[in-house]
Scaffold this motif. Structure first.
Motif, PDB file in Angstrom:
ATOM      1  N   MET A   7     119.748  36.858 -14.284  1.00  0.00           N
ATOM      2  CA  MET A   7     118.638  35.976 -14.198  1.00  0.00           C
ATOM      3  C   MET A   7     117.419  36.255 -13.657  1.00  0.00           C
ATOM      4  O   MET A   7     117.392  36.908 -12.973  1.00  0.00           O
ATOM      5  N   GLN A   8     116.301  36.101 -14.280  1.00  0.00           N
ATOM      6  CA  GLN A   8     114.896  36.284 -13.892  1.00  0.00           C
ATOM      7  C   GLN A   8     114.707  35.099 -12.937  1.00  0.00           C
ATOM      8  O   GLN A   8     114.933  33.734 -13.447  1.00  0.00           O
ATOM      9  N   HIS A   9     114.236  35.453 -11.765  1.00  0.00           N
ATOM     10  CA  HIS A   9     113.782  34.436 -10.585  1.00  0.00           C
ATOM     11  C   HIS A   9     112.411  34.264 -10.994  1.00  0.00           C
ATOM     12  O   HIS A   9     111.697  35.166 -10.831  1.00  0.00           O
ATOM     13  N   TYR A  10     111.719  33.028 -11.247  1.00  0.00           N
ATOM     14  CA  TYR A  10     110.368  32.763 -11.223  1.00  0.00           C
ATOM     15  C   TYR A  10     110.057  31.618 -10.464  1.00  0.00           C
ATOM     16  O   TYR A  10     110.595  30.477 -10.012  1.00  0.00           O
ATOM     17  N   ARG A  11     109.190  32.232  -9.601  1.00  0.00           N
ATOM     18  CA  ARG A  11     108.599  30.939  -8.402  1.00  0.00           C
ATOM     19  C   ARG A  11     107.131  30.573  -9.073  1.00  0.00           C
ATOM     20  O   ARG A  11     106.292  31.310  -9.206  1.00  0.00           O
ATOM     21  N   GLU A  12     107.056  29.595  -9.420  1.00  0.00           N
ATOM     22  CA  GLU A  12     105.838  28.844  -9.927  1.00  0.00           C
ATOM     23  C   GLU A  12     104.912  28.594  -8.648  1.00  0.00           C
ATOM     24  O   GLU A  12     105.251  28.066  -7.861  1.00  0.00           O
ATOM     25  N   ARG A  13     103.503  28.923  -8.898  1.00  0.00           N
ATOM     26  CA  ARG A  13     102.618  28.697  -7.832  1.00  0.00           C
ATOM     27  C   ARG A  13     102.173  27.137  -8.261  1.00  0.00           C
ATOM     28  O   ARG A  13     101.659  27.146  -9.141  1.00  0.00           O
ATOM     29  N   LEU A  14     102.196  26.508  -7.216  1.00  0.00           N
ATOM     30  CA  LEU A  14     101.707  25.070  -7.520  1.00  0.00           C
ATOM     31  C   LEU A  14     100.635  24.707  -6.400  1.00  0.00           C
ATOM     32  O   LEU A  14     100.228  25.445  -5.523  1.00  0.00           O
ATOM     33  N   VAL A  15      99.851  23.663  -6.839  1.00  0.00           N
ATOM     34  CA  VAL A  15      98.940  23.003  -5.809  1.00  0.00           C
ATOM     35  C   VAL A  15      98.826  21.743  -5.850  1.00  0.00           C
ATOM     36  O   VAL A  15      99.263  20.942  -6.957  1.00  0.00           O
ATOM     37  N   THR A  16      98.673  20.958  -4.645  1.00  0.00           N
ATOM     38  CA  THR A  16      98.875  19.599  -4.628  1.00  0.00           C
ATOM     39  C   THR A  16      97.422  19.000  -4.237  1.00  0.00           C
ATOM     40  O   THR A  16      96.570  19.556  -3.460  1.00  0.00           O
ATOM     41  N   TRP A  39      98.348  11.292  -4.230  1.00  0.00           N
ATOM     42  CA  TRP A  39      98.315  13.075  -4.548  1.00  0.00           C
ATOM     43  C   TRP A  39      98.936  13.360  -5.751  1.00  0.00           C
ATOM     44  O   TRP A  39      99.980  12.578  -6.170  1.00  0.00           O
ATOM     45  N   PHE A  40      99.191  14.455  -6.347  1.00  0.00           N
ATOM     46  CA  PHE A  40     100.171  14.958  -7.554  1.00  0.00           C
ATOM     47  C   PHE A  40      99.843  16.559  -7.222  1.00  0.00           C
ATOM     48  O   PHE A  40      99.177  17.097  -6.910  1.00  0.00           O
ATOM     49  N   THR A  41     100.996  17.119  -7.871  1.00  0.00           N
ATOM     50  CA  THR A  41     101.256  18.364  -7.720  1.00  0.00           C
ATOM     51  C   THR A  41     101.378  19.012  -9.174  1.00  0.00           C
ATOM     52  O   THR A  41     102.367  18.507 -10.162  1.00  0.00           O
ATOM     53  N   VAL A  42     100.715  20.224  -9.505  1.00  0.00           N
ATOM     54  CA  VAL A  42     100.611  20.835 -10.772  1.00  0.00           C
ATOM     55  C   VAL A  42     100.454  22.124 -10.602  1.00  0.00           C
ATOM     56  O   VAL A  42     100.172  22.638  -9.536  1.00  0.00           O
ATOM     57  N   PRO A  43     100.829  23.138 -11.667  1.00  0.00           N
ATOM     58  CA  PRO A  43     100.514  24.597 -11.445  1.00  0.00           C
ATOM     59  C   PRO A  43      99.177  24.978 -11.351  1.00  0.00           C
ATOM     60  O   PRO A  43      98.270  24.261 -11.783  1.00  0.00           O
ATOM     61  N   ILE A  44      98.991  25.762 -10.323  1.00  0.00           N
ATOM     62  CA  ILE A  44      97.612  26.312 -10.106  1.00  0.00           C
ATOM     63  C   ILE A  44      96.992  26.905 -11.395  1.00  0.00           C
ATOM     64  O   ILE A  44      95.883  26.633 -11.558  1.00  0.00           O
ATOM     65  N   ARG A  45      97.758  27.495 -12.231  1.00  0.00           N
ATOM     66  CA  ARG A  45      96.933  27.983 -13.490  1.00  0.00           C
ATOM     67  C   ARG A  45      96.405  26.588 -14.249  1.00  0.00           C
ATOM     68  O   ARG A  45      95.405  27.042 -14.883  1.00  0.00           O
ATOM     69  N   TRP A  46      97.180  25.771 -14.536  1.00  0.00           N
ATOM     70  CA  TRP A  46      96.792  24.474 -15.092  1.00  0.00           C
ATOM     71  C   TRP A  46      95.617  23.753 -14.513  1.00  0.00           C
ATOM     72  O   TRP A  46      94.724  23.593 -15.296  1.00  0.00           O
ATOM     73  N   ALA A  47      95.662  23.557 -12.944  1.00  0.00           N
ATOM     74  CA  ALA A  47      94.531  23.103 -12.420  1.00  0.00           C
ATOM     75  C   ALA A  47      93.392  24.193 -12.337  1.00  0.00           C
ATOM     76  O   ALA A  47      92.177  23.482 -12.574  1.00  0.00           O
ATOM     77  N   ARG A  48      93.574  25.447 -12.213  1.00  0.00           N
ATOM     78  CA  ARG A  48      92.318  26.338 -12.546  1.00  0.00           C
ATOM     79  C   ARG A  48      91.723  25.815 -13.860  1.00  0.00           C
ATOM     80  O   ARG A  48      90.371  25.938 -13.862  1.00  0.00           O
ATOM     81  N   MET A  49      92.425  26.016 -14.842  1.00  0.00           N
ATOM     82  CA  MET A  49      91.709  25.780 -16.443  1.00  0.00           C
ATOM     83  C   MET A  49      90.842  24.516 -16.335  1.00  0.00           C
ATOM     84  O   MET A  49      89.861  24.432 -17.030  1.00  0.00           O
ATOM     85  N   LYS A  80     100.806  14.657 -19.908  1.00  0.00           N
ATOM     86  CA  LYS A  80     100.842  14.914 -21.529  1.00  0.00           C
ATOM     87  C   LYS A  80     101.090  16.189 -21.654  1.00  0.00           C
ATOM     88  O   LYS A  80     101.764  16.604 -22.934  1.00  0.00           O
ATOM     89  N   ASP A  81     100.653  17.270 -20.836  1.00  0.00           N
ATOM     90  CA  ASP A  81     100.889  18.574 -21.199  1.00  0.00           C
ATOM     91  C   ASP A  81     102.043  19.041 -20.533  1.00  0.00           C
ATOM     92  O   ASP A  81     102.417  20.174 -20.571  1.00  0.00           O
ATOM     93  N   GLY A  82     102.863  18.257 -19.835  1.00  0.00           N
ATOM     94  CA  GLY A  82     104.165  18.725 -19.232  1.00  0.00           C
ATOM     95  C   GLY A  82     104.023  19.484 -18.105  1.00  0.00           C
ATOM     96  O   GLY A  82     104.931  20.323 -17.680  1.00  0.00           O
ATOM     97  N   GLN A  83     102.663  19.361 -17.362  1.00  0.00           N
ATOM     98  CA  GLN A  83     102.465  19.949 -16.077  1.00  0.00           C
ATOM     99  C   GLN A  83     102.697  19.257 -14.916  1.00  0.00           C
ATOM    100  O   GLN A  83     102.587  20.087 -13.738  1.00  0.00           O
ATOM    101  N   LEU A  84     102.862  18.078 -14.647  1.00  0.00           N
ATOM    102  CA  LEU A  84     103.042  17.214 -13.457  1.00  0.00           C
ATOM    103  C   LEU A  84     104.291  17.625 -12.748  1.00  0.00           C
ATOM    104  O   LEU A  84     105.534  17.229 -13.460  1.00  0.00           O
TER     105      LEU A  84
END
Length: 97
Positions: A7-16, A39-49, A80-84
């Motif tokens: 199994m590959q372990h992946y830790r998603e970087r999130l921001v609130t 507040w809401f939490t999303v992946p950093i890459r999505w919020a950066r975009m 909508k983007d499946g990122q929440l």
């Protein structure tokens, strides 16, 4: 002893981030203004975009300067983007699975 690494372990970087509470409520009171913090939490890459599309030069600039108005519509877009990943306000919270 052989190590199993199937199994590959992946830790998603999130921001609130902060937003108006009407952003996290479902469509029951969409047109009402709420000044209650939320507040809401999303992946950093999505919020950066999103931040760069709004004209910020960097995500750091966004984090240091954004207001609730800057995140208006982000919760809807994240759903909508499946990122929440999570959300909450003074009345309760939710985790998206």
């Amino acid at each position: 002893m052989k190590k199993e690494n199937n199994m590959q372990h992946y830790r998603e970087r999130l921001v609130t981030l902060n937003c108006y509470s009407n952003q996290i409520r479902y469509n029951d009171h969409e047109d009402q203004e709420y000044s209650e913090p939320a507040w809401f939490t999303v992946p950093i890459r999505w919020a950066r975009m999103k931040a760069l599309k709004q004209g910020y030069n960097s995500f750091t600039e966004f984090i240091l300067n954004y207001t609730w108005d800057d995140t208006d519509g982000w919760v809807y877009d994240a759903r909508k983007d499946g990122q929440l990943r999570a959300y909450g306000h003074q009345s309760g919270h939710g985790i998206i699975k």
